[in-house]
Design a protein around this motif. Sequence first.
Motif, mmCIF file in Angstrom:
data_model
loop_
_atom_site.group_PDB
_atom_site.id
_atom_site.type_symbol
_atom_site.label_atom_id
_atom_site.label_comp_id
_atom_site.label_asym_id
_atom_site.label_seq_id
_atom_site.Cartn_x
_atom_site.Cartn_y
_atom_site.Cartn_z
ATOM 1 N N VAL A 74 0.534 -1.069 0.337
ATOM 2 C CA VAL A 74 -0.091 -0.340 0.035
ATOM 3 C C VAL A 74 0.916 1.664 0.126
ATOM 4 O O VAL A 74 0.176 2.359 -0.609
ATOM 5 N N LEU A 75 2.740 1.107 0.307
ATOM 6 C CA LEU A 75 3.063 2.231 0.873
ATOM 7 C C LEU A 75 3.430 2.206 -1.148
ATOM 8 O O LEU A 75 3.230 3.974 -1.265
ATOM 9 N N ASN A 76 3.798 1.519 -1.469
ATOM 10 C CA ASN A 76 3.992 1.689 -2.774
ATOM 11 C C ASN A 76 3.222 2.255 -4.161
ATOM 12 O O ASN A 76 3.036 2.948 -4.774
ATOM 13 N N GLN A 77 2.000 1.924 -3.645
ATOM 14 C CA GLN A 77 0.890 2.053 -4.773
ATOM 15 C C GLN A 77 0.734 3.626 -4.154
ATOM 16 O O GLN A 77 -0.057 4.486 -4.933
ATOM 17 N N PHE A 78 0.201 4.489 -2.793
ATOM 18 C CA PHE A 78 0.503 5.259 -2.484
ATOM 19 C C PHE A 78 1.250 6.295 -3.092
ATOM 20 O O PHE A 78 0.663 7.553 -3.311
ATOM 21 N N GLN A 79 2.497 5.904 -3.126
ATOM 22 C CA GLN A 79 3.410 7.052 -3.672
ATOM 23 C C GLN A 79 2.373 6.919 -4.808
ATOM 24 O O GLN A 79 3.318 7.929 -5.730
ATOM 25 N N GLN A 80 2.836 5.809 -6.133
ATOM 26 C CA GLN A 80 2.600 5.745 -7.085
ATOM 27 C C GLN A 80 1.827 6.766 -7.846
ATOM 28 O O GLN A 80 1.498 7.166 -8.793
ATOM 29 N N ASP A 81 0.137 6.690 -6.168
ATOM 30 C CA ASP A 81 -0.217 7.223 -6.958
ATOM 31 C C ASP A 81 -0.864 9.021 -7.069
ATOM 32 O O ASP A 81 -0.757 9.967 -7.677
ATOM 33 N N ARG A 82 0.490 9.016 -6.462
ATOM 34 C CA ARG A 82 1.711 11.206 -6.177
ATOM 35 C C ARG A 82 2.204 11.410 -7.359
ATOM 36 O O ARG A 82 1.781 12.359 -7.436
ATOM 37 N N THR A 83 2.639 10.580 -7.825
ATOM 38 C CA THR A 83 3.237 10.767 -9.121
ATOM 39 C C THR A 83 2.173 10.844 -9.702
ATOM 40 O O THR A 83 2.496 12.392 -11.258
ATOM 41 N N GLN A 84 1.063 10.604 -10.278
ATOM 42 C CA GLN A 84 0.231 10.896 -10.836
ATOM 43 C C GLN A 84 -0.278 11.823 -10.562
ATOM 44 O O GLN A 84 -0.676 12.775 -11.038
ATOM 45 N N PHE A 139 9.096 7.313 -0.060
ATOM 46 C CA PHE A 139 10.392 6.519 0.174
ATOM 47 C C PHE A 139 10.688 6.330 1.200
ATOM 48 O O PHE A 139 11.249 5.186 1.006
ATOM 49 N N ALA A 140 11.118 7.221 1.828
ATOM 50 C CA ALA A 140 11.605 7.390 2.543
ATOM 51 C C ALA A 140 11.419 6.285 4.235
ATOM 52 O O ALA A 140 12.152 5.104 4.403
ATOM 53 N N LYS A 141 9.864 5.798 4.311
ATOM 54 C CA LYS A 141 8.819 5.188 4.864
ATOM 55 C C LYS A 141 9.219 3.214 3.988
ATOM 56 O O LYS A 141 9.627 2.666 5.201
#
Length: 295
Positions: free
Chosen positions: A48-58, A83-85
């Motif tokens: 979910v952290l990776n998905q959250f990060q990718q959504d923010r890039t969008q 990324f840090a987390k």
Amino acid sequence: MQISETALVTSKPLFVKFVECMRIIKDYHFQVFTKNPEKTLYSETLRVLNQFQQDRTQAAYCLIVNGLVWDAEVIIRVVYETFAKVAFLATASEEQRPELLHEYWELLGAVYDRQAALKAEPCERLFNCSGSDGSSRVMATLRDNRVYRTDPLGDKRFRKRLEQRWSFSGILEALNSGRHGIIPLIGIEVFAHNYSMSSHVAHANSRALDLLEDRATRGSDLVPLEMGHICRMLSDMVSLTSFSLFLSERSWAGGEKMPAPLAAAVTAMTETIKPFHTEFEISQEGLYSNWPRKE
């Protein structure tokens, strides 16, 4: 403050490449977390952290293509935070992971519940005075210990130490030094600079206004500068999301080399921005020739 129309038009090949790279990254994300047969709190947290990060890039990309690069910086700050987390969890030893997950989900959650309850109290009083019963009820719920953990967790020193450990600077220090059972990531401290630039904009401090003033007073080098800004943001997002996935998968599958699809995305974005970056550097020759480097 929007960037020039010229910079936006010139950036079209960068935007096309960025979308292509992020599609590769999103596909790899699906593969990583689908083929991992063991669904645990650890793997699901990373998912979910990776998905959250990718959504923010969008979200940041949507702002950039509309010329709102400074607004995009605020979102990119979140990409760095995530990324840090991810890196903090993914480089921890297996023995250390349960403690970090407990801190992330339980202890920090309790701290945030308490903070929300304290901030809700004056809001509830104000809504009561103004007759806003619906809003008052929401604030009262945030203070209800049957729903939220409103009692203080430990003493102030404990809470401060916990929040510092999970702050961006605290995580970078741990990743750089290898403390807390973390596998060191050499050179990780370089991320602090770009993160701090985004933070200035998010905090609306004097440095942010200096950046805006500098942009507004540029002359013939304005477009190369704007292009360099766009290149840096797009490249950062591709690199950070790729490394997040690489570190996540490595934490259970092993391996020291970035998987080919992710490496290809990073390389493709890097090669695409290279001529624009070179043009930007050339445009700044006159500026930096007036300020020779200190020995």
